[in-house]
Design a protein around this motif. Structure first.
Motif, mmCIF file in Angstrom:
data_model
loop_
_atom_site.group_PDB
_atom_site.id
_atom_site.type_symbol
_atom_site.label_atom_id
_atom_site.label_comp_id
_atom_site.label_asym_id
_atom_site.label_seq_id
_atom_site.Cartn_x
_atom_site.Cartn_y
_atom_site.Cartn_z
ATOM 1 N N CYS A 177 -1.370 0.970 2.587
ATOM 2 C CA CYS A 177 -2.175 1.774 3.504
ATOM 3 C C CYS A 177 -1.302 2.748 4.276
ATOM 4 N N ARG A 178 -1.843 3.936 4.495
ATOM 5 C CA ARG A 178 -1.201 4.915 5.371
ATOM 6 C C ARG A 178 -1.700 4.720 6.797
ATOM 7 N N GLY B 177 -5.116 6.457 21.779
ATOM 8 C CA GLY B 177 -5.891 6.831 20.606
ATOM 9 C C GLY B 177 -6.181 5.670 19.676
ATOM 10 N N LEU B 178 -6.862 5.988 18.570
ATOM 11 C CA LEU B 178 -7.141 5.016 17.526
ATOM 12 C C LEU B 178 -5.974 4.972 16.553
ATOM 13 N N LEU B 179 -5.604 3.771 16.150
ATOM 14 C CA LEU B 179 -4.586 3.534 15.131
ATOM 15 C C LEU B 179 -5.317 2.994 13.911
ATOM 16 N N VAL B 180 -5.203 3.711 12.789
ATOM 17 C CA VAL B 180 -6.041 3.433 11.631
ATOM 18 C C VAL B 180 -5.175 3.228 10.396
ATOM 19 N N ALA B 181 -5.489 2.192 9.610
ATOM 20 C CA ALA B 181 -4.843 1.949 8.320
ATOM 21 C C ALA B 181 -5.816 2.356 7.215
ATOM 22 N N VAL B 182 -5.385 3.306 6.370
ATOM 23 C CA VAL B 182 -6.265 3.933 5.382
ATOM 24 C C VAL B 182 -5.667 3.769 3.986
ATOM 25 N N ASP B 183 -6.515 3.525 2.998
ATOM 26 C CA ASP B 183 -6.042 3.400 1.611
ATOM 27 C C ASP B 183 -5.140 4.556 1.226
ATOM 28 N N ARG B 184 -4.103 4.259 0.494
ATOM 29 C CA ARG B 184 -3.104 5.263 0.111
ATOM 30 C C ARG B 184 -3.732 6.436 -0.639
ATOM 31 N N ASP B 185 -4.659 6.159 -1.549
ATOM 32 C CA ASP B 185 -5.208 7.209 -2.412
ATOM 33 C C ASP B 185 -6.480 7.843 -1.871
ATOM 34 N N ALA B 186 -6.810 7.578 -0.626
ATOM 35 C CA ALA B 186 -8.033 8.143 -0.031
ATOM 36 C C ALA B 186 -7.753 9.551 0.481
ATOM 37 N N HIS B 187 -7.564 10.474 -0.447
ATOM 38 C CA HIS B 187 -7.175 11.827 -0.044
ATOM 39 C C HIS B 187 -8.323 12.585 0.621
ATOM 40 N N ASP B 188 -9.565 12.128 0.402
ATOM 41 C CA ASP B 188 -10.674 12.762 1.107
ATOM 42 C C ASP B 188 -10.608 12.479 2.605
ATOM 43 N N PHE B 189 -9.872 11.416 2.986
ATOM 44 C CA PHE B 189 -9.709 11.114 4.407
ATOM 45 C C PHE B 189 -8.872 12.186 5.092
ATOM 46 N N ASP B 190 -8.003 12.854 4.341
ATOM 47 C CA ASP B 190 -7.116 13.849 4.947
ATOM 48 C C ASP B 190 -7.891 14.963 5.634
ATOM 49 N N GLY C 62 2.971 6.851 9.309
ATOM 50 C CA GLY C 62 3.740 5.842 8.580
ATOM 51 C C GLY C 62 2.903 5.151 7.530
ATOM 52 N N GLU C 63 3.390 3.996 7.075
ATOM 53 C CA GLU C 63 2.696 3.257 6.037
ATOM 54 C C GLU C 63 2.973 1.761 6.175
ATOM 55 N N LEU C 64 2.158 0.974 5.490
ATOM 56 C CA LEU C 64 2.291 -0.481 5.484
ATOM 57 C C LEU C 64 2.800 -0.939 4.125
ATOM 58 N N GLU C 65 3.664 -1.966 4.149
ATOM 59 C CA GLU C 65 4.290 -2.458 2.934
ATOM 60 C C GLU C 65 4.251 -3.980 2.899
ATOM 61 N N GLU C 66 4.533 -4.533 1.725
ATOM 62 C CA GLU C 66 4.691 -5.974 1.619
ATOM 63 C C GLU C 66 5.913 -6.410 2.425
ATOM 64 N N PRO C 67 5.828 -7.546 3.122
ATOM 65 C CA PRO C 67 6.981 -7.997 3.931
ATOM 66 C C PRO C 67 8.138 -8.440 3.041
ATOM 67 N N GLU C 68 9.331 -7.940 3.373
ATOM 68 C CA GLU C 68 10.511 -8.303 2.598
ATOM 69 C C GLU C 68 11.661 -8.750 3.486
ATOM 70 N N GLN C 69 11.584 -8.474 4.778
ATOM 71 C CA GLN C 69 12.688 -8.770 5.678
ATOM 72 C C GLN C 69 12.148 -9.500 6.903
#
Length: 255
Positions: free
Chosen positions: A84-85, A216-229, A241-248
């Motif tokens: 998510c972005r 403001g609002l903080l929103v997590a949006v699907d990576r490929d949802a380009h219509d959201f732009d 920024g973006e969200l990732e799988e936890p590794e650390q």
């Protein structure tokens, strides 16, 4: 009101909660305060239907708001997905500027700018709740951007990477930070969650942990949802920024 918007809902009505030091402040000021609340409720399309008041040592005011949301449109802060972005709808820094005002250091234009942002409704949250691509949402308030993002990350079991230069900030906050206009809440915030944040410099810390008033609002949006732009551009949302799988071991990284 923002709490309703942040879950994708629509506010229906509000009641006021007023604590007022009757021996220290004239009731006419309380009347002006309530008039401001009536005005903002009108902007939200809801009535201020009454309220409660008490005599108290320091002034306190707020609204208790009832809202409605379709269960399929409710957005929570623990349902984000990897990839998510992240988008933010208002600049950071209201805590810094409010502290500058308390120290009589705030320039008039910066004061007016901060008030304009603090009184801007997060009403776009109602529309965001209807968008399937919006996976998680919250508003940024007293815990600062890092604190509310951390809630999304921990609730969704993800890591966040945010880009400091992309994050919107109120004008001249560097000047006020240099004058030590730092809210006590910033240090309390950092003490409560700083161990979960990858190493950042002091300036980044002062901005990202700054407690916000009506942020403001903080929103997590699907990576490929380009219509959201297009929606983001039309409603003032900035990709941060973006969200990732936890590794650390750390939960949030800032670059």
């Amino acid at each position: 009101i923002s709490d309703i918007y942040a879950m994708g809902g629509t506010p229906l009505m509000a009641i006021s909660i007023l604590g007022w030091p009757l021996t220290r402040l004239p009731t006419s000021i309380a009347g002006r305060l309530r008039a401001g609340a009536v005005d903002i409720c009108k902007l939200a399309g809801i009535p201020l239907a009454g309220g409660h008041s008490i005599d108290i040592s320091d002034p306190v005011f707020g609204l208790s708001v009832t809202g409605l949301a379709d269960k399929d449109c409710i957005r929570q802060n623990n349902t984000a997905r990897s990839g998510c972005r992240l988008f933010l709808s208002k600049p950071l820094g209201t805590g810094i500027l409010s502290t500058a005002a308390k120290k009589n250091l705030l320039e008039e234009q910066d004061y007016l700018n901060s008030v304009a942002w603090m009184t801007k409704l997060n009403s776009s949250g109602t529309e965001l709740g209807k968008m399937e691509c919006v996976r998680a949402m919250t508003d940024v308030t007293g815990f600062g951007l890092l604190g509310h993002l951390l809630e999304i990350c921990e609730g969704s079991k993800l890591t966040a990477r945010i880009h400091f230069n992309s994050i919107p900030k109120l004008d001249n906050i560097e000047r006020y930070i240099d004058k030590n206009c730092i809210p006590g809440g910033t240090y309390r915030n950092w003490k409560s969650y700083g161990d979960k944040i990858a190493e950042i410099n002091e300036f980044h810390k002062m901005v990202l942990a700054d407690p916000q008033t009506s942020g403001g609002l903080l929103v997590a949006v699907d990576r490929d949802a380009h219509d959201f732009d297009a929606f983001a551009a039309g409603n003032g949302f900035i990709e941060i920024g973006e969200l990732e799988e936890p590794e650390q071991k750390k939960v949030i990284f800032v670059d």
